[in-house]
Motif scaffolding. Sequence first.
Motif, PDB file in Angstrom:
ATOM      1  N   UNK A   1       0.844  -1.193   0.000  1.00 64.26           N
ATOM      2  CA  UNK A   1       0.000   0.000   0.000  1.00 64.26           C
ATOM      3  C   UNK A   1       0.880   1.245   0.000  1.00 64.26           C
ATOM      4  N   UNK A   2       0.567   2.187  -0.872  1.00 65.27           N
ATOM      5  CA  UNK A   2       1.253   3.479  -0.877  1.00 65.27           C
ATOM      6  C   UNK A   2       0.308   4.537  -0.321  1.00 65.27           C
ATOM      7  N   UNK A   3       0.855   5.383   0.533  1.00 67.61           N
ATOM      8  CA  UNK A   3       0.048   6.452   1.133  1.00 67.61           C
ATOM      9  C   UNK A   3      -0.080   7.609   0.143  1.00 67.61           C
ATOM     10  N   UNK A   4      -0.730   7.327  -0.957  1.00 65.52           N
ATOM     11  CA  UNK A   4      -0.969   8.351  -1.967  1.00 65.52           C
ATOM     12  C   UNK A   4      -2.141   7.900  -2.827  1.00 65.52           C
ATOM     13  N   UNK A   5      -2.969   8.851  -3.191  1.00 68.99           N
ATOM     14  CA  UNK A   5      -4.112   8.549  -4.035  1.00 68.99           C
ATOM     15  C   UNK A   5      -4.501   9.753  -4.863  1.00 68.99           C
ATOM     16  N   UNK A   6      -5.699   9.700  -5.409  1.00 72.40           N
ATOM     17  CA  UNK A   6      -6.140  10.751  -6.319  1.00 72.40           C
ATOM     18  C   UNK A   6      -6.223  12.120  -5.655  1.00 72.40           C
ATOM     19  N   UNK A   7      -6.493  12.149  -4.353  1.00 70.09           N
ATOM     20  CA  UNK A   7      -6.608  13.440  -3.665  1.00 70.09           C
ATOM     21  C   UNK A   7      -5.257  14.110  -3.447  1.00 70.09           C
ATOM     22  N   UNK A   8      -4.160  13.414  -3.765  1.00 72.73           N
ATOM     23  CA  UNK A   8      -2.825  13.988  -3.620  1.00 72.73           C
ATOM     24  C   UNK A   8      -2.266  14.514  -4.936  1.00 72.73           C
ATOM     25  N   UNK A   9      -3.041  14.432  -5.995  1.00 67.01           N
ATOM     26  CA  UNK A   9      -2.558  14.858  -7.308  1.00 67.01           C
ATOM     27  C   UNK A   9      -2.416  16.372  -7.387  1.00 67.01           C
ATOM     28  N   UNK A  10      -1.440  16.818  -8.165  1.00 70.04           N
ATOM     29  CA  UNK A  10      -1.300  18.239  -8.448  1.00 70.04           C
ATOM     30  C   UNK A  10      -2.501  18.687  -9.277  1.00 70.04           C
ATOM     31  N   UNK A  11      -3.066  19.819  -8.911  1.00 68.80           N
ATOM     32  CA  UNK A  11      -4.236  20.314  -9.647  1.00 68.80           C
ATOM     33  C   UNK A  11      -3.923  20.435 -11.139  1.00 68.80           C
ATOM     34  N   UNK A  12      -4.830  19.924 -11.952  1.00 71.23           N
ATOM     35  CA  UNK A  12      -4.639  19.947 -13.388  1.00 71.23           C
ATOM     36  C   UNK A  12      -4.145  18.630 -13.958  1.00 71.23           C
ATOM     37  N   UNK A  13      -3.789  17.688 -13.067  1.00 67.96           N
ATOM     38  CA  UNK A  13      -3.322  16.365 -13.528  1.00 67.96           C
ATOM     39  C   UNK A  13      -4.209  15.263 -12.970  1.00 67.96           C
ATOM     40  N   UNK A  14      -5.501  15.504 -12.908  1.00 66.36           N
ATOM     41  CA  UNK A  14      -6.401  14.505 -12.331  1.00 66.36           C
ATOM     42  C   UNK A  14      -6.290  13.194 -13.098  1.00 66.36           C
ATOM     43  N   UNK A  15      -6.295  12.092 -12.357  1.00 68.04           N
ATOM     44  CA  UNK A  15      -6.177  10.775 -12.946  1.00 68.04           C
ATOM     45  C   UNK A  15      -4.769  10.218 -12.972  1.00 68.04           C
ATOM     46  N   UNK A  16      -3.775  11.007 -12.561  1.00 66.42           N
ATOM     47  CA  UNK A  16      -2.391  10.527 -12.662  1.00 66.42           C
ATOM     48  C   UNK A  16      -2.122   9.377 -11.695  1.00 66.42           C
ATOM     49  N   UNK A  17      -2.756   9.363 -10.527  1.00 68.73           N
ATOM     50  CA  UNK A  17      -2.542   8.261  -9.584  1.00 68.73           C
ATOM     51  C   UNK A  17      -3.043   6.947 -10.178  1.00 68.73           C
ATOM     52  N   UNK A  18      -4.223   6.988 -10.768  1.00 71.52           N
ATOM     53  CA  UNK A  18      -4.795   5.797 -11.405  1.00 71.52           C
ATOM     54  C   UNK A  18      -4.007   5.420 -12.657  1.00 71.52           C
TER      55      UNK A  18
END
Length: 471
Positions: free
Chosen positions: A62-79
Amino acid sequence: MRLATCFRSSLLTSLAVLMLAVNPQAHAADGATRAAEFKLSNGMDVVVIPDHRSPVVTHMVWYRVGAADEVRGTSGIAHFLEHLMFKSTDKIPVGEFSKIVGRLGGQDNAFTGNDATAYFQRVAKDRLGKMMEMEADRMVNLRLDEKEVLTERDVILEERRSRIENNPSSILDEQMNAALYLNHPYGKPVIGWYHEMAKLSRQNALDFYKHYYAPNNAILVVSGDVTVDEVKKLADETYGKIPSNPTVTTTRNRPADPPQLVARRLTLKDPRAGNYSFQRYYQAPSYVTAKPGEAEALDILMKIAGSGSTSRLYKKLVVESKLASSAGGDFSGYGLDGGTISLYAVAADGVPLEKVEAASDEVLADIVKNGVTEQELTRAKNSYLADYVYDSDNQATLARRYGWNLAVGRTVADVEAWPANISKVTANDVKKVAAKYLDPNDSVTGYLVPDQSGVAQVEDLSAPSPSGELR
């Protein structure tokens, strides 16, 4: 992502329900101190849940990072990165990761949420070392070819079209979430907004990967036929060789929402919608953010109000008044920064949605005013505690239980105290949280309306216009 298959024993189910109906506290010994935990020298947390009934293990990172940690304007980068993690390293050719797991007789998958990203395999015990070796390799040695990145970007865009834009209910859910959160990143979809996904690049993925994918930002969970010493030895030999990343911080700096001052309403008219339906979302605290006992009381509240055919919403709207063909609700309480209360109802033929909504409001208002009965309280507790026992019988579910909680900042002790804390909830506790959090000003109401005038056409939705995306 494919969901792992869960198996349950009907005999265990029957015995668990009987035991808990007689004594709701009887669960405590089963859940107490089941897991062991330790930390590697590089900061990686490790949880081990022994289960020696069969020579099989579930291995999760498990990594403590998800979609809510993305830089604004790059939505979907975690997925997107979750998909790209299955490409290649110097040791593993493109597309071979899952094939290797399959040849070893195992299964693997991954998923992305707002607050965490997880990768997992289920294999025979003697393959655990190989899984750790492979997972440790892609933690630091991911290789991204430009052509492969662009091909996979097309894959996630098609996934969005098929899952969201071709599904009116998913469109409404997405729009309601965007309206529910005025500033917090929970308001954007985990899969991302189409127009931003279409611009995601190899460099975006590498930047995200190099910043967040490190042992000191990860949790290793192993459940199954292992001992703590066995896991520690293998983990030291694989993950333990990876240096920590000092740029990763334990604090996640996310923008907060301002006070919610007005209720919001949405209507989606779509010719593809099969039925008239009503939904409502409220912001609520989570197990991380709630005051002691509140999250457990919210779980009980929504079990009584909206879970199954014995719930108040179902009995009132479906059984008694015949206003709806189905109805229910839920509390989602495992977010790092908050949770949600949700309601839904599908209108019966010819029934206006306004009438369905009013009946739903009456159910909630009665709980706020008069609370719940002791009989309802006992039934809800027993149901939750029985579920806890059933789920404890499945090593993959156990691994998820501990992994998700630790990924959002909770502890092994918190996980194992949950049954006892649920048992402590009183009827007055339920009434208090209902009055406090069923606040119309902190809600979004949505109507889905079948409409043959073509307001929402498929072709309109291929251009830019739920809580985990699965690969």
